[in-house]
Scaffold this motif. Structure first.
Motif, PDB file in Angstrom:
ATOM      1  N   ASP A 120      26.773  32.124  25.290  1.00 15.36           N
ATOM      2  CA  ASP A 120      27.991  32.599  24.418  1.00 15.36           C
ATOM      3  C   ASP A 120      27.605  32.967  23.075  1.00 15.36           C
ATOM      4  O   ASP A 120      28.131  33.915  22.299  1.00 15.36           O
ATOM      5  CB  ASP A 120      29.058  31.357  24.287  1.00 15.36           C
ATOM      6  CG  ASP A 120      29.769  31.274  25.707  1.00 15.36           C
ATOM      7  OD1 ASP A 120      29.864  32.158  26.496  1.00 15.36           O
ATOM      8  OD2 ASP A 120      30.291  30.138  25.901  1.00 15.36           O
ATOM      9  N   LEU A 121      26.694  32.087  22.421  1.00 14.73           N
ATOM     10  CA  LEU A 121      26.316  32.444  21.100  1.00 14.73           C
ATOM     11  C   LEU A 121      25.602  33.896  20.983  1.00 14.73           C
ATOM     12  O   LEU A 121      25.847  34.724  19.957  1.00 14.73           O
ATOM     13  CB  LEU A 121      25.280  31.657  20.434  1.00 14.73           C
ATOM     14  CG  LEU A 121      24.502  31.665  19.037  1.00 14.73           C
ATOM     15  CD1 LEU A 121      25.570  31.670  18.054  1.00 14.73           C
ATOM     16  CD2 LEU A 121      23.514  30.489  18.922  1.00 14.73           C
ATOM     17  N   VAL A 122      24.772  34.212  21.818  1.00 15.17           N
ATOM     18  CA  VAL A 122      24.073  35.462  21.768  1.00 15.17           C
ATOM     19  C   VAL A 122      24.965  36.748  21.850  1.00 15.17           C
ATOM     20  O   VAL A 122      25.101  37.629  21.268  1.00 15.17           O
ATOM     21  CB  VAL A 122      22.861  35.559  23.000  1.00 15.17           C
ATOM     22  CG1 VAL A 122      22.445  37.006  23.285  1.00 15.17           C
ATOM     23  CG2 VAL A 122      21.960  34.785  22.748  1.00 15.17           C
ATOM     24  N   ASN A 123      26.016  36.529  22.961  1.00 14.47           N
ATOM     25  CA  ASN A 123      26.893  37.469  23.205  1.00 14.47           C
ATOM     26  C   ASN A 123      27.978  37.574  21.915  1.00 14.47           C
ATOM     27  O   ASN A 123      28.348  38.832  21.887  1.00 14.47           O
ATOM     28  CB  ASN A 123      27.640  36.768  24.477  1.00 14.47           C
ATOM     29  CG  ASN A 123      28.337  37.982  25.284  1.00 14.47           C
ATOM     30  OD1 ASN A 123      27.509  39.317  25.260  1.00 14.47           O
ATOM     31  ND2 ASN A 123      29.330  37.928  26.107  1.00 14.47           N
ATOM     32  N   ASP A 124      28.145  36.475  21.321  1.00 12.09           N
ATOM     33  CA  ASP A 124      28.999  36.772  20.291  1.00 12.09           C
ATOM     34  C   ASP A 124      28.352  37.583  19.151  1.00 12.09           C
ATOM     35  O   ASP A 124      29.113  38.295  18.488  1.00 12.09           O
ATOM     36  CB  ASP A 124      29.410  35.381  19.681  1.00 12.09           C
ATOM     37  CG  ASP A 124      30.326  35.257  18.350  1.00 12.09           C
ATOM     38  OD1 ASP A 124      31.547  35.942  18.422  1.00 12.09           O
ATOM     39  OD2 ASP A 124      29.834  34.783  17.450  1.00 12.09           O
ATOM     40  N   LEU A 125      27.123  37.212  18.732  1.00 15.63           N
ATOM     41  CA  LEU A 125      26.495  37.783  17.758  1.00 15.63           C
ATOM     42  C   LEU A 125      26.114  39.437  18.038  1.00 15.63           C
ATOM     43  O   LEU A 125      26.363  40.254  17.219  1.00 15.63           O
ATOM     44  CB  LEU A 125      25.087  37.231  17.530  1.00 15.63           C
ATOM     45  CG  LEU A 125      25.278  35.891  16.894  1.00 15.63           C
ATOM     46  CD1 LEU A 125      23.731  35.237  16.773  1.00 15.63           C
ATOM     47  CD2 LEU A 125      26.022  35.838  15.631  1.00 15.63           C
TER      48      LEU A 125
ATOM     49  N   SER B 214      21.000  34.804  33.297  1.00 18.24           N
ATOM     50  CA  SER B 214      19.625  34.368  33.489  1.00 18.24           C
ATOM     51  C   SER B 214      19.296  33.504  32.457  1.00 18.24           C
ATOM     52  O   SER B 214      18.065  32.874  32.556  1.00 18.24           O
ATOM     53  CB  SER B 214      18.642  35.507  33.291  1.00 18.24           C
ATOM     54  OG  SER B 214      19.262  36.648  34.078  1.00 18.24           O
ATOM     55  N   LEU B 215      20.167  32.595  31.621  1.00 16.67           N
ATOM     56  CA  LEU B 215      19.575  31.810  30.611  1.00 16.67           C
ATOM     57  C   LEU B 215      19.093  30.432  31.337  1.00 16.67           C
ATOM     58  O   LEU B 215      19.675  30.094  32.302  1.00 16.67           O
ATOM     59  CB  LEU B 215      20.848  31.297  29.793  1.00 16.67           C
ATOM     60  CG  LEU B 215      20.967  32.194  28.320  1.00 16.67           C
ATOM     61  CD1 LEU B 215      22.139  31.690  27.675  1.00 16.67           C
ATOM     62  CD2 LEU B 215      19.665  32.207  27.642  1.00 16.67           C
ATOM     63  N   SER B 216      17.822  29.981  30.781  1.00 14.64           N
ATOM     64  CA  SER B 216      17.262  28.759  31.407  1.00 14.64           C
ATOM     65  C   SER B 216      17.522  27.688  30.211  1.00 14.64           C
ATOM     66  O   SER B 216      17.544  28.362  28.980  1.00 14.64           O
ATOM     67  CB  SER B 216      16.086  28.779  31.873  1.00 14.64           C
ATOM     68  OG  SER B 216      15.896  30.014  32.961  1.00 14.64           O
ATOM     69  N   VAL B 217      17.635  26.418  30.522  1.00  9.90           N
ATOM     70  CA  VAL B 217      17.632  25.461  29.711  1.00  9.90           C
ATOM     71  C   VAL B 217      16.272  25.218  29.080  1.00  9.90           C
ATOM     72  O   VAL B 217      15.315  25.451  29.796  1.00  9.90           O
ATOM     73  CB  VAL B 217      18.337  24.328  29.924  1.00  9.90           C
ATOM     74  CG1 VAL B 217      19.934  24.809  30.358  1.00  9.90           C
ATOM     75  CG2 VAL B 217      17.502  23.811  31.204  1.00  9.90           C
ATOM     76  N   THR B 218      16.133  24.608  27.985  1.00 10.21           N
ATOM     77  CA  THR B 218      14.911  24.228  27.370  1.00 10.21           C
ATOM     78  C   THR B 218      14.464  22.897  27.835  1.00 10.21           C
ATOM     79  O   THR B 218      15.226  22.086  28.399  1.00 10.21           O
ATOM     80  CB  THR B 218      14.765  24.283  25.837  1.00 10.21           C
ATOM     81  OG1 THR B 218      16.197  23.213  25.421  1.00 10.21           O
ATOM     82  CG2 THR B 218      15.201  25.550  25.285  1.00 10.21           C
ATOM     83  N   GLY B 219      13.234  22.390  27.489  1.00 12.15           N
ATOM     84  CA  GLY B 219      12.529  21.112  28.179  1.00 12.15           C
ATOM     85  C   GLY B 219      13.356  19.955  27.902  1.00 12.15           C
ATOM     86  O   GLY B 219      13.276  19.186  28.760  1.00 12.15           O
ATOM     87  N   CYS B 220      14.313  19.912  26.686  1.00 16.25           N
ATOM     88  CA  CYS B 220      15.029  18.740  26.533  1.00 16.25           C
ATOM     89  C   CYS B 220      16.335  18.624  27.205  1.00 16.25           C
ATOM     90  O   CYS B 220      17.084  17.798  27.079  1.00 16.25           O
ATOM     91  CB  CYS B 220      15.086  18.464  25.033  1.00 16.25           C
ATOM     92  SG  CYS B 220      16.047  19.778  24.039  1.00 16.25           S
TER      93      CYS B 220
ATOM     94  N   GLY C 263      26.769  23.285  30.336  1.00 10.87           N
ATOM     95  CA  GLY C 263      27.547  23.277  29.283  1.00 10.87           C
ATOM     96  C   GLY C 263      26.667  23.701  28.052  1.00 10.87           C
ATOM     97  O   GLY C 263      27.076  24.692  27.223  1.00 10.87           O
ATOM     98  N   VAL C 264      25.369  23.268  28.017  1.00 10.45           N
ATOM     99  CA  VAL C 264      24.494  23.625  26.859  1.00 10.45           C
ATOM    100  C   VAL C 264      23.872  25.242  27.125  1.00 10.45           C
ATOM    101  O   VAL C 264      23.778  25.937  26.398  1.00 10.45           O
ATOM    102  CB  VAL C 264      23.170  22.577  26.867  1.00 10.45           C
ATOM    103  CG1 VAL C 264      22.210  23.210  25.871  1.00 10.45           C
ATOM    104  CG2 VAL C 264      23.683  21.311  26.367  1.00 10.45           C
ATOM    105  N   ALA C 265      23.739  25.563  28.231  1.00 10.68           N
ATOM    106  CA  ALA C 265      23.351  26.749  28.787  1.00 10.68           C
ATOM    107  C   ALA C 265      24.203  28.002  28.447  1.00 10.68           C
ATOM    108  O   ALA C 265      24.009  28.742  27.966  1.00 10.68           O
ATOM    109  CB  ALA C 265      22.710  27.060  30.028  1.00 10.68           C
ATOM    110  N   LEU C 266      25.452  27.749  28.793  1.00  5.82           N
ATOM    111  CA  LEU C 266      26.351  28.461  28.535  1.00  5.82           C
ATOM    112  C   LEU C 266      26.739  28.729  27.034  1.00  5.82           C
ATOM    113  O   LEU C 266      26.922  29.797  26.432  1.00  5.82           O
ATOM    114  CB  LEU C 266      27.800  28.287  29.091  1.00  5.82           C
ATOM    115  CG  LEU C 266      27.749  28.361  30.731  1.00  5.82           C
ATOM    116  CD1 LEU C 266      29.109  28.066  31.329  1.00  5.82           C
ATOM    117  CD2 LEU C 266      27.801  29.726  31.018  1.00  5.82           C
ATOM    118  N   GLY C 267      26.696  27.688  26.245  1.00  6.76           N
ATOM    119  CA  GLY C 267      26.599  27.695  24.800  1.00  6.76           C
ATOM    120  C   GLY C 267      25.778  28.561  24.079  1.00  6.76           C
ATOM    121  O   GLY C 267      25.844  29.403  23.210  1.00  6.76           O
ATOM    122  N   ARG C 268      24.345  28.783  24.679  1.00  8.30           N
ATOM    123  CA  ARG C 268      23.408  29.656  24.341  1.00  8.30           C
ATOM    124  C   ARG C 268      23.855  30.883  24.536  1.00  8.30           C
ATOM    125  O   ARG C 268      23.480  31.862  23.544  1.00  8.30           O
ATOM    126  CB  ARG C 268      22.021  29.253  24.665  1.00  8.30           C
ATOM    127  CG  ARG C 268      21.404  27.986  24.435  1.00  8.30           C
ATOM    128  CD  ARG C 268      20.266  27.402  25.080  1.00  8.30           C
ATOM    129  NE  ARG C 268      19.328  28.447  25.814  1.00  8.30           N
ATOM    130  CZ  ARG C 268      18.165  28.641  25.222  1.00  8.30           C
ATOM    131  NH1 ARG C 268      17.836  28.025  24.306  1.00  8.30           N
ATOM    132  NH2 ARG C 268      17.404  29.571  25.837  1.00  8.30           N
TER     133      ARG C 268
END
Length: 230
Positions: free
Chosen positions: A38-43, A18-24, A31-36
């Protein structure tokens, strides 16, 4: 699988879906959305694995106070100690201790089924006393990842001699910074939990645990509710 552990996994999976990208960011900037995500899932995965491992940690709290966490795989047991209390869960008992007016009293209750993770009970009760716990931090992070207005920035640092991944979260109403070590232990947290400002920093970590970490405080008055009379 324990309910608390399952919840963390489900929340992390939801973040990926469900991740959405931020305003910028552009909406197609996957790629950016999946990075966010992946970070959450890893932690989340690091902390989840740590619930089943042997380690001990000491923390500095706000106001110069201290706290400690200890747990072992064999035998299964877990303990959280803070300035005015302690809870220990073992295969023999659940012990809750409180200190007031210089006196410590403990209540020892019969053991409960922990499905292999006594820390689930320990962390749950520690949160009731306003203490920062790994599950509380990972929930905040996951909620931020699901918030399209959240800005999550990653940095790396060293805490108590151990590498840690840190995230600084803004744009969600409550700004917080959290760090998780490579071992899955909470490294630090600065922010708001349940409307109260909290701060905790790891000062010592070890993959070994002294058996005394699960003992009742010396001199404590003990009420053992496991005892029965015929």
């Amino acid at each position: 699988m324990p309910a608390a552990s399952t919840t963390l996994r489900v929340l992390a999976a939801s973040a990926i879906a469900s991740l959405s990208v931020t305003g910028c960011q552009a909406l197609d900037d996957t790629g950016v959305a999946l990075g966010r995500a992946d970070l959450v899932n890893d932690l989340a995965a690091r902390m989840d694995r740590a619930l089943e491992q042997t380690w001990s940690a000491e923390y500095q709290l706000s106001g110069g106070r201290t706290a400690s966490i200890a747990q072992t795989e064999e035998p299964l047991r877990s303990s959280y100690t803070w300035p005015d209390g302690k809870i220990t869960v073992t295969q023999e008992a659940v012990s809750r201790c409180a200190t007031a007016a210089g006196r410590t009293s403990c209540t020892v209750s019969p053991p409960v089924l922990t499905a292999g993770k006594p820390s689930v009970i320990v962390y749950g009760e520690a949160r009731e006393h306003g203490l920062v716990t790994p599950p509380a931090v990972i929930r905040l992070l996951t909620e931020a990842a699901l918030n399209p207005e959240a800005i999550i920035e990653q940095t790396d640092t060293t805490l108590a001699g151990h590498h840690a991944t840190c995230v600084d979260v803004t744009g969600t109403g409550d700004h917080f910074t959290a760090c998780v070590t490579s071992e899955g232990v909470l490294g630090s947290f600065i922010g708001t939990l349940d409307g109260k400002p909290e701060e905790v920093t790891l000062t010592r970590y070890s993959d070994t645990v002294e058996s005394a970490a699960f003992d009742l405080p010396a001199g404590a008055a003990v009420m053992d509710r496991r005892r029965t009379t015929s």
